[in-house]
Design an enzyme around this catalytic site. Structure first.
Site, short mmCIF file in Angstrom:
data_model
loop_
_atom_site.label_atom_id
_atom_site.label_comp_id
_atom_site.label_asym_id
_atom_site.label_seq_id
_atom_site.Cartn_x
_atom_site.Cartn_y
_atom_site.Cartn_z
N TYR A 249 6.46 23.73 41.46
CA TYR A 249 7.32 24.60 40.66
C TYR A 249 7.36 24.01 39.26
O TYR A 249 7.85 22.89 39.06
CB TYR A 249 8.73 24.68 41.26
CG TYR A 249 8.83 25.59 42.46
CD1 TYR A 249 9.31 26.89 42.32
CD2 TYR A 249 8.44 25.17 43.72
CE1 TYR A 249 9.40 27.75 43.41
CE2 TYR A 249 8.52 26.02 44.81
CZ TYR A 249 8.99 27.30 44.65
OH TYR A 249 9.08 28.14 45.73
N HIS A 353 5.84 29.28 40.48
CA HIS A 353 5.46 28.67 41.76
C HIS A 353 3.95 28.74 41.89
O HIS A 353 3.38 29.82 42.00
CB HIS A 353 6.14 29.42 42.91
CG HIS A 353 5.71 28.95 44.28
ND1 HIS A 353 6.03 29.63 45.43
CD2 HIS A 353 4.98 27.87 44.67
CE1 HIS A 353 5.51 29.00 46.47
NE2 HIS A 353 4.87 27.94 46.03
N HIS A 432 10.96 39.65 49.41
CA HIS A 432 10.17 38.42 49.22
C HIS A 432 10.26 37.50 50.44
O HIS A 432 11.35 37.16 50.90
CB HIS A 432 10.68 37.66 47.99
CG HIS A 432 9.95 36.37 47.73
ND1 HIS A 432 8.65 36.32 47.27
CD2 HIS A 432 10.32 35.08 47.88
CE1 HIS A 432 8.27 35.06 47.13
NE2 HIS A 432 9.27 34.29 47.51
#
Length: 623
Positions: A249, A353, A432
């Site tokens: 990240y 990400h 998601h």
């Protein structure tokens, strides 16, 4: 190439057997070509104005399109019409001829697929409805629900087919088109005519296999024009080298330009560095809540780094979110995301990400999100509300499970604390999960009564996470409860899949786009710490940290059922967070989820013997 692709995707058969009887009408090439050329031009011109959506088929590893598909649907009439453009089908020899098929499936395989097959038989085009079984073997459907309306061979040697079918055929062998993800397959091959009178053909030598994920029942809304004073800012990472790790990240601070007054973001889209499409899994851009005159450091680095400046904890308010498969998002003309001006800042932080399972080294990236914003304000400020399951190993998926469900609650107590008196109106939703998610849906409960679901995708793919406009705005009031469920298939995994941030971990989230903007940013839950401790003690693992304890559980059928019951009914810990990242006042630990409410009546399917083909001819066939 196509044969190798089929083998790599573990398809059970390469040779598909078709049992075709030629009792249904076919269309003669000679007869159709005898129509005046102007007739064909008028049909095409009229139909061009009818189609709402288009997609292009490209085979994996290639760049040249092998077909284009246009479509439009009419839910009230229960009908959908397609126009397929591809290379013309040919007679390769006296006994070998080409065929083409459009398939609809729950996933990217040839298992349990609904197929409309077109082939050349003598001087005629034949077209029939087929289905594949659990072994991938092809069968002619007893109920022929597709209708070939028209076709043409264009001057550039392209075959153009127009055909249609009911949205819901009420045929168990047909693919049921719903709101959500549809996997479309474009197949080509050739067959050898049988030397007997059994009226059968054998399809073999698949030459083309192209798959495209779309949403056939996508909501159609008018797209507002960009205003003349629109400005563009690209929030990108700055030529970084992606770490050679499975999951990264990366955070980068950015300051919007020319932001002396309040602006509205009216559109945003992904900017992904060419060649890095498989690395960039999802991106979020946060507005930073800092006081006027306060400056943030120009940080670029790991979002998890110990030296990440503490002042960046103020960057919590989501103004843009993108994931793999999402197209540019255009806000309806009555809303925009506020940025800049009094009470807001031009500072934002992007979080990307990166999914790098092969640990590729030396990959340079400049990806991010491009924002279109304007000083011409719209009537409403938009916000994004995150509901679902907390990113935590407390809620994890057992191995070798076909249909395990995680559930996250946005409780009535939280919506009472965070939503304005008049509530909010949701207009879009983005579901998601990570790799093992196969279905996601959000239930909407008000005063013990279930309302219409706030988005559902029964054929969800982590590779196609588009932001979907809702058919109509949905009002969410203080005291309403939103329950998000995610179903997972972990039959390919022998170890538990923990909840968390890594690509091999799992998530369960619905990003709800709404207006007017409120101070409620996150409304999620997970199994309470007390409940998890009790479960691990029951399994003889008391005192173990969640990651270790859940990994050591003996996941037999009994334990999986117990864990599923715990997730659905046991007390929960909730996150009810403001835009600043701070929780609202309240007791958010060890709450009891509401497990009983009056269910919404199931949608009635109108299955009867009406001749829908006559309806299609009257409604869609433009002559």
């Amino acid at each position: 190439m196509a044969t190798k692709l089929l083998k790599s995707m573990a398809f059970p058969v390469i040779f598909l057997s078709m049992f075709l009887n030629f009792c249904t009408p076919s269309i003669s090439l000679h007869h159709h070509h005898s129509l005046p050329k102007s007739h064909h031009q008028n049909v095409r011109q009229n139909r061009n104005s009818l189609y709402s959506f288009r997609t292009t088929f490209i085979e994996t590893g290639k760049t040249t399109p092998v077909g284009e598909l246009d479509w439009r649907s009419d839910a009230a009439e229960n009908v959908i019409e397609f126009r397929l453009r591809t290379a013309v089908i040919r007679s390769l020899s006296t006994s070998s001829r080409e065929w083409i098929a459009l398939g609809m499936a729950k996933n990217e395989s040839l298992i349990d697929t609904d197929l409309f097959v077109i082939w050349l038989h003598g001087d005629r085009i034949e077209a029939k409805d087929f289905w594949t079984d659990s072994s991938g073997r092809l069968h002619k459907d007893k109920s022929q629900d597709y209708r070939l309306l028209d076709y043409d061979v264009t001057s550039d040697d392209r075959l153009e087919l127009v055909f249609s079918r009911p949205i819901d055929t009420c045929d168990a062998k047909d693919y049921q088109i719903q709101n959500g993800t549809d996997h479309l397959l474009l197949l080509r091959g050739y067959y050898k005519e049988a030397q007997s009178d059994d009226e059968s053909l054998i399809i073999h030598n698949l030459t083309t296999f192209a798959m495209k994920r779309v949403s056939l029942m996508k909501t159609l809304r008018a797209v507002p024009d960009l205003p003349s004073d629109v400005q563009i800012d690209e929030v990108l990472v700055d030529t970084i080298t992606v770490p050679a790790e499975s999951t990264t990240y990366w955070c980068k601070v950015y300051q919007f330009s020319r932001m002396y007054s309040k602006h509205h973001i009216i559109r945003y889209e992904a900017v992904v560095s060419p060649g890095n499409e498989d690395l960039v899994h999802h991106m979020e851009v946060y507005n930073c809540n800092v006081q006027d005159g306060q400056h943030l450091p120009n940080y670029s680095g790991s979002c998890r780094a110990k030296d990440k400046p503490s002042s960046l904890e103020s960057c919590k308010h989501v103004i843009g979110a993108w994931a793999m498969g999402a197209e540019p998002f255009i806000y309806p003309e009555e809303v925009g995301v506020a940025i800049g001006g009094s009470g807001s800042t031009a500072y934002v932080m992007i979080e990307i990400h990166y999914n790098n399972p092969t640990h590729r080294k030396g990959v340079v990236d400049n990806s991010g999100i491009r924002f279109y914003h304007t000083p011409t304000l719209r009537p409403n400020d938009a916000g994004i509300l995150e509901v679902g399951v907390v990113y935590s190993p407390n809620q994890s998926v057992p191995p070798n499970s076909r249909e395990f469900v995680l559930t996250g609650y946005c409780t009535s107590q939280c919506t009472k604390s965070g939503l304005p008196t008049g509530g909010i109106r949701a207009f879009a939703s983005q579901l998601h999960t990570h790799l093992t998610g196969v279905a996601v849906w959000t239930e909407h409960i008000r005063r013990g009564v279930e309302l219409k679901e706030l988005n559902r995708d029964n054929h969800y793919s982590a590779h196609f996470q588009e932001i979907r406009l809702l058919p109509t705005d949905v009002q969410i009031l203080p005291g309403d409860m939103l329950i998000t469920h995610c179903r997972y298939d972990t039959r390919s995994r022998n170890n538990v899949t923990l909840g968390g941030f890594g690509i091999e971990d799992e998530m369960c989230v619905n990003y709800i786009h709404y207006y007017p903007q409120s101070n409620l940013e996150v409304c999620k839950s997970t199994v309470s710490k007390k409940t998890l401790d009790a479960f691990l003690r029951h399994e003889g693992l008391g005192g173990a940290p969640p990651e270790e304890g859940l990994d050591q559980v003996r996941w037999d059928g009994r334990t999986k059922k117990l864990w599923q019951d715990v997730i659905q009914m046991a007390p929960i810990d909730t996150e009810c967070l403001q835009s600043s990242g701070r929780p609202f006042l309240g007791d958010w630990k060890n709450q009891s989820p509401v497990s009983k409410w009056l269910p919404r009546p199931k949608r009635r399917r109108y299955c009867h013997s009406m001749d829908w083909r006559h309806l299609l001819s009257r409604t869609f066939l433009v002559k």
